[in-house]
Design an enzyme around this catalytic site. Structure first.
Site, mmCIF file in Angstrom:
data_model
loop_
_atom_site.group_PDB
_atom_site.id
_atom_site.type_symbol
_atom_site.label_atom_id
_atom_site.label_comp_id
_atom_site.label_asym_id
_atom_site.label_seq_id
_atom_site.Cartn_x
_atom_site.Cartn_y
_atom_site.Cartn_z
ATOM 1 C CB SER A 93 -5.831 -13.793 -5.078
ATOM 2 O OG SER A 93 -5.411 -13.841 -3.424
ATOM 3 C CG PHE A 151 -2.636 -20.829 5.146
ATOM 4 C CD1 PHE A 151 -3.385 -21.468 6.457
ATOM 5 C CD2 PHE A 151 -2.702 -18.867 5.178
ATOM 6 C CE1 PHE A 151 -4.550 -21.290 6.800
ATOM 7 C CE2 PHE A 151 -4.304 -19.227 4.851
ATOM 8 C CZ PHE A 151 -4.532 -19.686 6.170
ATOM 9 C CD GLN A 153 2.887 -28.162 10.291
ATOM 10 O OE1 GLN A 153 2.254 -27.580 11.173
ATOM 11 N NE2 GLN A 153 3.398 -29.088 9.866
ATOM 12 C CE1 TYR A 190 -1.120 -11.235 -5.424
ATOM 13 C CE2 TYR A 190 -0.625 -12.756 -3.352
ATOM 14 C CZ TYR A 190 -1.336 -11.994 -4.447
ATOM 15 O OH TYR A 190 -3.019 -12.657 -4.272
ATOM 16 C CG ASN A 192 -3.316 -13.133 0.546
ATOM 17 O OD1 ASN A 192 -3.660 -13.120 0.321
ATOM 18 N ND2 ASN A 192 -2.322 -14.381 0.512
ATOM 19 N NE ARG A 316 -2.337 -12.957 -10.095
ATOM 20 C CZ ARG A 316 -1.004 -13.438 -9.502
ATOM 21 N NH1 ARG A 316 0.393 -12.432 -9.878
ATOM 22 N NH2 ARG A 316 -1.090 -13.688 -8.397
ATOM 23 C CB THR A 330 -4.567 -16.617 -10.612
ATOM 24 O OG1 THR A 330 -4.058 -15.711 -9.656
ATOM 25 C CG2 THR A 330 -3.533 -16.981 -11.434
ATOM 26 N N GLY A 331 -7.049 -16.758 -8.331
ATOM 27 C CA GLY A 331 -7.735 -17.457 -7.029
ATOM 28 C C GLY A 331 -6.622 -18.710 -6.446
ATOM 29 C CB THR A 332 -4.903 -19.804 -4.497
ATOM 30 O OG1 THR A 332 -4.331 -20.306 -5.982
ATOM 31 C CG2 THR A 332 -4.781 -21.402 -3.458
#
Length: 406
Positions: A93, A151, A153, A190, A192, A316, A330-332
């Site tokens: 992200s 996601f 799961q 939040y 996407n 952020r 941040t990024g995941t």
């Protein structure tokens, strides 16, 4: 240089620390009000992340031209190759900040109005004409995050999409099946979906792909030679850190998630970069090199996330224990956690990466790199404050934010 080795199973781990003096620009001496970065603290964070399940971790601090680089563990569990701060990785992200920069440049060019309805530019796309560009960029649109479904799961969800190619419209349709989560502008939530809309706006207003716009407006001008948008190709170009996804089941084997289309994210999360390039990007952004002062101010109109965090327009803000605020994202993405932030003036920047995800302990531990990079060596009071504030780190907010995993 200080070096050592850390064993992790049968793989070889490595610790690197390097301080490189680079001539500073005239009039840009290191900000006197920032304590020196705490290299010992940074190294301790990386070591803790490995003890919690990360195969590797790294951090790079650019302190106005003096570079602090540390890494520990492996980039590739199969070969045992040590991770280094020059390895490329998926930034997740953090991509949102790149998309936001392009949109704000379009505002500067008179092609976009932040307070206009998204449907003005993309007729009929969204179910409510009141949803504005600003609300999309600040996660106040109420658009449901389709990744909650994808996601729910972790590993099965990832495997179901890792080789798929979605259109933007496909992703919007998945979101709109749920209706909106709140009235436009009523709350921060939040999603996407918002930055899928951002990608659609970029392509509609420019007539070019987001890849072309990122390249021409950001990557090339800043000489970001490790930064790419290769969607829908699955391979990270050049030397890179492999990513390892942690299953939901306790004790489950890590899944190599390095190769994927990231088509489920695109302009919300598909950029590839390096620690140096992300430091360069956020330093340039915060020092006003990428847009007008007016638009940079708009980017920093904050919506409260919690007591120590705010969200602007694809940016952020984090308030640290020492009273310093830092700015970035941040990024995941499957197999990678990224923190990339800079000081208000851009003279100090930090990028930290752990090559795992779906591990809340590693996520919260890596957030402590910001304390060590910007607050310096902790006093007892600072240490208590930093430990307390770590519990407020958003948990998996960048991907499937509505799914509790801990």
């Amino acid at each position: 240089m200080v070096s050592g080795t850390v064993g992790r199973g049968t793989a070889l781990g490595a610790v690197l620390l390097a301080l490189l003096a680079v001539p500073a620009q005239a009039g840009t001496a290191a900000a006197a009000d920032l304590p020196a970065p705490d290299d010992t603290g940074l190294q301790a964070v990386l070591h803790t992340a490995l003890s919690q399940g990360a195969p590797g971790a790294m951090v790079r601090v650019d302190d106005n031209g003096t570079i602090h680089q540390l890494s520990e563990g492996v980039a590739d569990r199969a070969t045992g190759r040590a991770i280094t701060t020059t390895d490329r990785f998926r930034v997740g992200s953090v991509t949102k900040s790149f998309s936001a920069v392009v949109l704000l440049q379009l505002v500067d060019e008179g092609k976009l109005d932040l307070d206009a309805s998204v449907n003005t530019y993309l007729p009929g796309l969204l179910p409510d004409d009141r949803i504005t560009v600003r609300q999309v960029m600040s996660h106040r649109s109420g658009l449901y995050d389709y990744t909650n479904d994808m996601f729910a799961q972790t590993v099965p969800g990832f495997e179901s999409v890792r080789n798929k190619v979605f259109s933007y419209q496909d992703l919007i349709t998945l979101s709109l099946k749920h209706g909106v989560t709140n009235a436009p502008g009523a709350a921060y939530s939040y999603s996407n979906t918002n930055f899928v809309v951002a990608g659609m706006l970029i392509e509609k207003l420019t007539g070019h792909s987001v890849a072309t716009e990122y390249q021409n407006r950001i990557f090339t001008p800043l000489n970001l030679t490790d930064t790419f948008y290769v969607h829908p190709d699955t391979v990270i170009p050049g030397t890179h850190a492999n990513g390892y996804l942690t299953p939901d089941e306790a004790g489950g084997a890590l899944v190599d998630s390095t190769e994927q289309t990231v088509s489920w994210a695109q302009s919300a999360g598909a950029v590839i970069s390096s620690t140096q390039d992300l430091d360069t990007f956020f330093s340039a952004l915060m020092s006003g090199q990428l847009m007008s002062a007016a638009q940079l101010a708009q980017m920093q109109q904050w919506t409260t996330v919690n007591s120590t965090q705010g969200y602007g327009l694809g940016l952020r803000r984090r308030d640290l224990s020492c009273g310093i605020s830092v700015y970035g994202h941040t990024g995941t993405v499957q197999g990678y956690y990224t923190y990339a932030f800079a000081s208000k003036d851009g003279k100090r920047s930090v990028t930290a990466l752990a090559n795992t995800s779906n591990n809340v302990n590693v996520l919260n531990t890596m957030a402590r790199t910001l304390e060590s990079a910007f607050c310096g060596k902790p006093t007892t009071a600072k240490l208590r404050s930093a430990t307390s504030s770590a519990t407020t780190v958003e948990r998996h907010e960048d991907i499937a934010p509505g799914i509790a995993r801990d």
